[in-house]
Structures are given as C-alpha cells and as structure tokens.
Design a protein around this motif. Structure first.
Motif, mmCIF file in Angstrom:
data_model
loop_
_atom_site.group_PDB
_atom_site.id
_atom_site.type_symbol
_atom_site.label_atom_id
_atom_site.label_comp_id
_atom_site.label_asym_id
_atom_site.label_seq_id
_atom_site.Cartn_x
_atom_site.Cartn_y
_atom_site.Cartn_z
ATOM 1 N N UNK A 1 -4.150 11.431 -12.935
ATOM 2 C CA UNK A 1 -3.844 9.257 -12.965
ATOM 3 C C UNK A 1 -4.065 9.119 -11.938
ATOM 4 N N UNK A 2 -5.397 8.419 -11.856
ATOM 5 C CA UNK A 2 -5.282 7.404 -10.962
ATOM 6 C C UNK A 2 -4.883 5.901 -11.366
ATOM 7 N N UNK A 3 -4.178 5.209 -10.481
ATOM 8 C CA UNK A 3 -3.275 4.024 -10.254
ATOM 9 C C UNK A 3 -3.338 2.763 -9.823
ATOM 10 N N UNK A 4 -4.048 1.309 -10.409
ATOM 11 C CA UNK A 4 -3.621 0.335 -9.438
ATOM 12 C C UNK A 4 -3.059 -0.443 -9.629
ATOM 13 N N UNK A 5 -2.941 -1.628 -8.971
ATOM 14 C CA UNK A 5 -1.421 -2.125 -8.657
ATOM 15 C C UNK A 5 -1.047 -2.566 -7.941
ATOM 16 N N UNK A 6 -1.079 -1.291 -6.914
ATOM 17 C CA UNK A 6 -0.060 -1.651 -5.542
ATOM 18 C C UNK A 6 -0.527 -3.040 -4.553
ATOM 19 N N UNK A 7 0.612 -3.454 -4.150
ATOM 20 C CA UNK A 7 0.351 -4.571 -3.311
ATOM 21 C C UNK A 7 0.338 -5.917 -3.714
ATOM 22 N N UNK A 8 -1.308 -6.460 -3.887
ATOM 23 C CA UNK A 8 -1.303 -7.948 -4.216
ATOM 24 C C UNK A 8 -1.219 -8.078 -5.453
ATOM 25 N N UNK A 9 -0.923 -6.867 -6.507
ATOM 26 C CA UNK A 9 -0.008 -7.251 -7.805
ATOM 27 C C UNK A 9 1.276 -6.869 -8.084
ATOM 28 N N UNK A 10 1.841 -6.005 -7.301
ATOM 29 C CA UNK A 10 2.783 -6.216 -6.587
ATOM 30 C C UNK A 10 4.131 -4.852 -6.830
ATOM 31 N N UNK A 11 2.487 -3.989 -7.941
ATOM 32 C CA UNK A 11 3.476 -2.915 -7.179
ATOM 33 C C UNK A 11 3.825 -1.685 -6.567
ATOM 34 N N UNK A 12 4.715 -1.460 -5.950
ATOM 35 C CA UNK A 12 5.049 -0.055 -5.395
ATOM 36 C C UNK A 12 4.327 0.991 -5.402
ATOM 37 N N UNK A 13 3.290 2.120 -3.915
ATOM 38 C CA UNK A 13 3.385 3.230 -3.949
ATOM 39 C C UNK A 13 4.111 3.768 -3.996
ATOM 40 N N UNK A 14 5.054 3.875 -3.713
ATOM 41 C CA UNK A 14 6.050 5.099 -3.918
ATOM 42 C C UNK A 14 6.236 5.439 -5.286
ATOM 43 N N UNK A 15 6.643 4.502 -5.911
ATOM 44 C CA UNK A 15 7.546 4.256 -6.642
ATOM 45 C C UNK A 15 6.171 4.267 -7.764
ATOM 46 N N UNK A 16 5.351 4.726 -7.654
ATOM 47 C CA UNK A 16 4.204 5.326 -8.614
ATOM 48 C C UNK A 16 3.814 6.835 -8.461
ATOM 49 N N UNK A 17 3.799 7.055 -7.902
ATOM 50 C CA UNK A 17 3.552 8.481 -7.362
ATOM 51 C C UNK A 17 4.940 9.255 -8.205
ATOM 52 N N UNK A 18 5.780 8.335 -7.046
ATOM 53 C CA UNK A 18 7.489 9.247 -7.999
ATOM 54 C C UNK A 18 7.689 9.115 -9.497
ATOM 55 N N UNK A 19 6.381 8.214 -9.901
ATOM 56 C CA UNK A 19 7.061 8.121 -11.492
ATOM 57 C C UNK A 19 5.809 9.712 -12.193
ATOM 58 N N UNK A 20 4.509 9.312 -11.314
ATOM 59 C CA UNK A 20 3.870 10.604 -11.971
ATOM 60 C C UNK A 20 2.396 10.374 -11.423
ATOM 61 N N UNK A 21 1.494 9.368 -10.690
ATOM 62 C CA UNK A 21 0.400 9.378 -9.692
ATOM 63 C C UNK A 21 0.483 10.231 -9.576
ATOM 64 N N UNK A 22 -1.311 10.218 -9.593
ATOM 65 C CA UNK A 22 -1.633 11.535 -8.391
ATOM 66 C C UNK A 22 -2.416 10.675 -6.740
ATOM 67 N N UNK A 23 -3.204 9.757 -7.690
ATOM 68 C CA UNK A 23 -3.596 8.624 -6.516
ATOM 69 C C UNK A 23 -3.050 7.062 -6.695
ATOM 70 N N UNK A 24 -3.560 6.213 -5.985
ATOM 71 C CA UNK A 24 -3.413 4.827 -5.761
ATOM 72 C C UNK A 24 -4.008 4.287 -5.461
ATOM 73 N N UNK A 25 -4.970 2.942 -6.233
ATOM 74 C CA UNK A 25 -5.820 2.784 -5.864
ATOM 75 C C UNK A 25 -5.426 0.834 -5.144
#
Ligand code: O7E
Length: 215
Positions: free
Chosen positions: A167-191
C-alpha cells in the motif's frame, strides 16, 4: 521498490531545475520519486531518466483507458525509465490486465488507485474501493494506492489485499494526514509532496517525516 525509509516524494514541481535540486537534496531519505503530469507536461518525459539516476521513479499517470491505449501508455512510461506506473482500476479488469502484462514484460511494478485522499474521493470511489482492491490482487498488481487522510480505510483495504500487495499512501501533511498513523494502519509507504518540496529545507522536512514514522 526497496523499503528503507517508507517515504516516496511526490515531485509536483513544474520545472527541471527545481525538480533536480529537490530530488538531489532528499534522495537519501526517499525510496522513490513519484512524477506526474505537472512535471512531465512542464519538462517532457525525458525528466524521468534524469530522476531515475537518483531514485526509482513511479510514473503517476493514473492510467485509465481501454486496454490497447493503456498498453501503449505503459510501454512509453517503462521505455522512459520508470520503475512503476500508477493506474486507475475503475476502467475494469481488462484494462488493468493490459497494464500488468506490460509491466511484467518489462519487469516493472503497477499500483492501482482504490480510494482517493481528497474530500471528493469518497463520492464515487468509496463504494467501489474494496472491489478495486480485490481486483488488484486477482490481476497480480504490485500494490494499491489508499488514502492517508483516512487511516481506517487503509486498514479496511489491508484486510482485503492481505500482505502480498503493497500500500502506498498519499495525503500526509498538506492534506492533513499523519505519516505515523497511516503506517500504523498498514501502509508500506507514504507519498508526500508539498510538505517537502515547499519547505525551506526539503531535506530536513523529509528527515522529520522519516523520524516520525520510525518505519
Ligand atoms: O498533497 P501532497 O502535496 O503531499 O501531494 C500528494 C500527491 O499524491 C500528489 O501528487 C497527488 O496527485 C497524489 N495523490 C493524492 O494526493 N491523493 C490520491 O488519492 C492519489 C494520489 C496519487 O498520487 O495517486 C497515485 C499514487
């Protein structure tokens, strides 16, 4: 793509000089550089080869056409030196099969968009996201794109795809998402795009995201 930092740079600048400067500054912190329409329309497809010398390039053209056109697009992308392509899934299994077939011929990767990260992403994608995720598994894609703005959806999609797909996951930072939260939820990479390339120090911004994730 080799997992070292769990961070993919979304390089949505439109000129070559800035693109290469930022990519050089952050290359030690990112596992891949995502290039899409803004940069390729600004500078041409040749930029892919230049960036590929710094890090593997994901070509984000969100391919969404009939199988033959998808095949032609994917061939051009891989010939240009991209390591992976991003496709939509809503065009159906035959279109996705076409992208996966070309990727396998070139030994490259395919990521399929399931649900998009912006508010409008729930309007049409939400009801079909799980079906698209399942199709990505059946078609032999490398992984899926799921929204960092909704970690609970990343969790849902992880349950469907199991551990074989990424899972690659965009939306961190400018769109309000948290990198740590989405990695904990099961993403492999944040975009991450704007939070890095608009920063006074892209390298510091990228380093901080890596430290936050502790991936
Ligand atoms: O918000 P930013 O600046 O951190 O940039 C996010 C990048 O991810 C940007 O290139 C955007 O086009 C992309 N993106 C999303 O923001 N949301 C999505 O749902 C999907 C993508 C995307 O890249 O899809 C393919 C990975």
């Amino acid at each position: 793509m080799e997992k070292k930092n769990c961070l993919i740079l979304a390089l949505d600048v439109t000129d070559r000089e800035n693109a290469l400067r930022i990519a050089n500054e952050v290359s030690e912190y990112v596992d891949s550089i995502k290039v899409g329409y803004p940069l390729v329309l600004g500078e041409g497809l040749g930029i892919v080869k230049e960036l590929a010398e710094l890090a593997p390039v994901i070509a984000d053209f969100k391919v969404a056409d009939i199988p033959n056109t998808d095949r032609l697009i994917c061939e051009q992308v891989f010939k240009a030196g991209a390591d992976a392509v991003i496709t939509h899934g809503f065009t159906g299994r035959d279109s996705l099969d076409s992208c996966v077939k070309v990727a396998k011929e070139y030994g490259r990767d395919v990521y399929v968009v399931t649900e998009m990260s912006h508010p409008g992403g729930v309007e049409f994608f939400r009801p079909v996201a799980e079906t698209i995720a399942k199709m990505a598994v059946d078609a032999g894609a490398t992984g899926v794109v799921a929204p960092a703005t909704r970690p609970e959806r990343v969790r849902d999609i992880r349950k469907i795809i199991g551990n074989d797909l990424h899972i690659i996951s965009p939306g961190v930072g400018a769109q309000g998402g948290s990198a740590a939260d989405v990695i904990n939820a099961g993403a492999d990479w944040v975009i991450v795009g704007r939070s890095i390339y608009n920063s006074d120090s892209p390298a510091d911004a990228a380093m901080k995201i890596c430290n936050d994730m502790k991936c």
